[in-house]
Design an enzyme around this catalytic site. Structure first.
Site, mmCIF file in Angstrom:
data_model
loop_
_atom_site.group_PDB
_atom_site.id
_atom_site.type_symbol
_atom_site.label_atom_id
_atom_site.label_comp_id
_atom_site.label_asym_id
_atom_site.label_seq_id
_atom_site.Cartn_x
_atom_site.Cartn_y
_atom_site.Cartn_z
ATOM 1 N N GLU A 4 12.392 18.767 -29.191
ATOM 2 C CA GLU A 4 13.556 19.538 -29.644
ATOM 3 C C GLU A 4 14.563 19.769 -28.521
ATOM 4 O O GLU A 4 14.195 19.904 -27.353
ATOM 5 C CB GLU A 4 13.107 20.896 -30.209
ATOM 6 C CG GLU A 4 12.408 20.756 -31.548
ATOM 7 C CD GLU A 4 11.889 22.081 -32.090
ATOM 8 O OE1 GLU A 4 12.010 22.296 -33.296
ATOM 9 O OE2 GLU A 4 11.365 22.896 -31.307
ATOM 10 N N CYS A 37 20.154 22.866 -23.937
ATOM 11 C CA CYS A 37 18.809 23.177 -23.450
ATOM 12 C C CYS A 37 17.907 21.976 -23.740
ATOM 13 O O CYS A 37 17.717 21.603 -24.898
ATOM 14 C CB CYS A 37 18.318 24.439 -24.157
ATOM 15 S SG CYS A 37 16.645 24.895 -23.725
ATOM 16 N N CYS A 40 2.973 21.591 -23.356
ATOM 17 C CA CYS A 40 3.083 22.176 -22.016
ATOM 18 C C CYS A 40 1.692 22.591 -21.560
ATOM 19 O O CYS A 40 0.856 22.965 -22.376
ATOM 20 C CB CYS A 40 3.997 23.402 -22.086
ATOM 21 S SG CYS A 40 4.326 24.186 -20.494
ATOM 22 N N CYS A 87 1.513 29.970 -21.374
ATOM 23 C CA CYS A 87 2.024 31.343 -21.288
ATOM 24 C C CYS A 87 1.760 32.066 -22.608
ATOM 25 O O CYS A 87 1.923 31.497 -23.691
ATOM 26 C CB CYS A 87 3.512 31.341 -20.961
ATOM 27 S SG CYS A 87 3.836 30.562 -19.361
ATOM 28 N N CYS A 94 4.614 32.302 -25.516
ATOM 29 C CA CYS A 94 5.476 31.147 -25.762
ATOM 30 C C CYS A 94 4.843 30.191 -26.764
ATOM 31 O O CYS A 94 3.644 29.921 -26.708
ATOM 32 C CB CYS A 94 5.730 30.426 -24.442
ATOM 33 S SG CYS A 94 6.788 28.984 -24.602
ATOM 34 N N CYS A 110 14.576 30.725 -26.891
ATOM 35 C CA CYS A 110 13.593 30.491 -25.829
ATOM 36 C C CYS A 110 12.197 30.781 -26.346
ATOM 37 O O CYS A 110 11.966 31.813 -26.961
ATOM 38 C CB CYS A 110 13.819 31.422 -24.648
ATOM 39 S SG CYS A 110 15.414 31.274 -23.918
HETATM 40 N N1 SAH Z 1 8.356 26.139 -18.261
HETATM 41 C C1 SAH Z 1 9.630 26.634 -17.849
HETATM 42 C C2 SAH Z 1 10.750 26.317 -18.783
HETATM 43 C C3 SAH Z 1 10.543 26.573 -20.258
HETATM 44 S S1 SAH Z 1 10.577 28.239 -20.811
HETATM 45 C C4 SAH Z 1 9.543 28.121 -17.572
HETATM 46 O O1 SAH Z 1 8.476 28.692 -17.771
HETATM 47 O O2 SAH Z 1 10.495 28.693 -17.100
HETATM 48 C C5 SAH Z 1 12.224 28.750 -20.635
HETATM 49 C C6 SAH Z 1 12.368 30.264 -20.677
HETATM 50 O O3 SAH Z 1 12.033 30.787 -21.946
HETATM 51 C C7 SAH Z 1 11.466 30.941 -19.672
HETATM 52 O O4 SAH Z 1 12.073 32.002 -19.003
HETATM 53 C C8 SAH Z 1 10.379 31.457 -20.583
HETATM 54 O O5 SAH Z 1 9.643 32.426 -19.966
HETATM 55 C C9 SAH Z 1 11.200 31.891 -21.772
HETATM 56 N N2 SAH Z 1 10.405 32.160 -22.969
HETATM 57 C C10 SAH Z 1 9.244 31.599 -23.345
HETATM 58 N N3 SAH Z 1 8.799 32.138 -24.480
HETATM 59 C C11 SAH Z 1 9.701 33.063 -24.865
HETATM 60 C C12 SAH Z 1 9.819 33.944 -25.978
HETATM 61 N N4 SAH Z 1 8.893 33.978 -26.929
HETATM 62 N N5 SAH Z 1 10.902 34.756 -26.030
HETATM 63 C C13 SAH Z 1 11.856 34.713 -25.081
HETATM 64 N N6 SAH Z 1 11.805 33.896 -24.021
HETATM 65 C C14 SAH Z 1 10.747 33.080 -23.901
#
Ligand code: SAH
Length: 350
Positions: A92, A105, A112, A116, A119, A336
């Site tokens: 995406e 983006c 991944c 986390c 996410c 995000c």
């Molecule tokens: N792996 C990288 C890039 C992808 S995530 C990273 O961790 O930075 C991009 C951004 O989206 C990061 O700041 C991540 O923490 C945030 N993100 C992930 N899940 C989210 C969610 N459920 N709500 C808001 N931001 C989120």
């Protein structure tokens, strides 16, 4: 036999490739111009190339491999694109509307490894790295869509699914292609790479002295909580992470952005804000507070607006530079952390 993807070649390689057709050298420049300046995705439209050459090229080469499976547009103007890759995997890309010019983006991996807690992108686990040309084609595709709508792509963020620093070779090749005057010719000042905090790679990136913006997903200032939210913290603890970012700023002169998702009752109380100010005090940095975009299967909820405001105030009073990220595209699960590369069965989608 697979056709050659011209997006995978640099200018010299395109020149080398064209010698087999016995064409004069300037043809390569015309071809490069069509691909990189005029946004062509087919040879048919290359009106200044001889028809025979256009046909020969179409027999052996392609300009990209992505197949657009679906486009969704949010009420706020965010556009989410779902692509199929050649091996059937999907990825995406999101176009985010801003007054100053739009941002795109890009995803850097299918799935991944970071896992986390909040996410969606890591939920299917890691599937594979994207190749440089697969990352680039997302950008070219978005640029074409924006051009058709009379708009420009101003900024690029590597914040889609995947951990960009875990796909080091291809992401670096992508940055090189973006910056190459014979290809996209875009300044890296308009690109932001977001990482969950792979310290050795942050240091390697610093050593390259690129004018690239670095964003770090912090989300907690103490190791206990951060390790629960981002398992990568067990390997790369938060003080060492901030020290690596200091090094990045010292070498590149670029201010680092710390991203901090506010999770209801988890990391959003004033004492969390105070710990964050202690961690970041005196640094040339920027804190981006991100209201959580909820993912249906996960237990986290966004902090109420009042708590977001209090949190921001504590940081501001300590002299930190703070912004609250606008929440774009959440109605189409394009925000995000909501990207998950699923064509079917996405519970976030109606
Ligand atoms: N792996 C990288 C890039 C992808 S995530 C990273 O961790 O930075 C991009 C951004 O989206 C990061 O700041 C991540 O923490 C945030 N993100 C992930 N899940 C989210 C969610 N459920 N709500 C808001 N931001 C989120």
């Amino acid at each position: 036999m697979d056709k050659i993807n011209l997006l995978a070649l640099n200018a010299d390689e395109v020149k080398g490739f064209l010698t087999r057709f016995g064409e004069p050298a300037f043809r390569a420049n015309q071809l490069l111009d069509w691909i990189w300046r005029k946004n062509a995705d087919s040879f048919t439209e290359m009106s200044n190339l001889p028809l025979v050459l256009r046909r020969q090229l179409a027999d052996v080469a392609v300009i990209g491999i992505l197949k657009l499976l679906r486009t969704q547009e949010s009420k706020d103007g965010t556009v989410k694109l779902l692509f199929a890759l050649q091996d059937g995997q999907t990825v995406e890309t999101v176009i985010l509307p801003y007054d100053i010019g739009n941002s795109v983006c890009l995803s850097t991996q299918v799935g991944c490894k970071m896992g986390c807690a909040f996410c969606a992108s890591g939920m299917p686990g890691f599937i594979r790295n994207l190749a440089q040309e697969e990352i680039m084609e997302q950008l070219l595709f978005a640029r074409r869509i924006e051009q058709a709508r009379g708009r420009r792509v101003k900024n690029v963020v590597l914040m889609g699914s995947g951990e960009p620093l875990d796909n080091w070779d291809e992401v670096l090749a992508f940055l090189q292609a973006v910056n190459d005057p014979q290809r996209l010719g875009m300044s890296l000042r308009h690109i932001t790479l977001s990482t969950a905090g792979l310290i050795p790679k942050i240091l390697e990136l610093a050593a390259k002295k690129l004018p690239l913006n670095l964003a770090v997903s912090l989300h907690a200032a103490d190791n206990d909580l951060r390790s629960r939210l981002l398992p990568v913290n067990k390997k790369y603890p938060v003080e060492e992470l901030v020290a690596a970012c200091d090094q990045y700023t010292a070498v590149t002169g670029r201010r680092v952005t710390y991203e901090y998702i506010l999770l209801d009752n988890i990391n959003d109380r004033p004492e969390h804000a105070r710990r964050l100010t202690e961690l970041l005090r005196g640094r040339l940095c920027h804190v981006n507070l991100i209201p959580l975009n909820p993912v249906a299967e996960l237990p986290y909820r966004p902090s109420p607006p009042g708590r977001v405001k209090t949190f921001a105030t504590v940081l501001e009073e300590a002299g930190l530079n703070v912004t609250v990220r606008r929440r774009l595209g959440s109605d189409i699960a394009a925000a995000c952390g909501q990207l998950r590369n699923l064509f079917c069965g996405d519970p976030n989608e109606g």
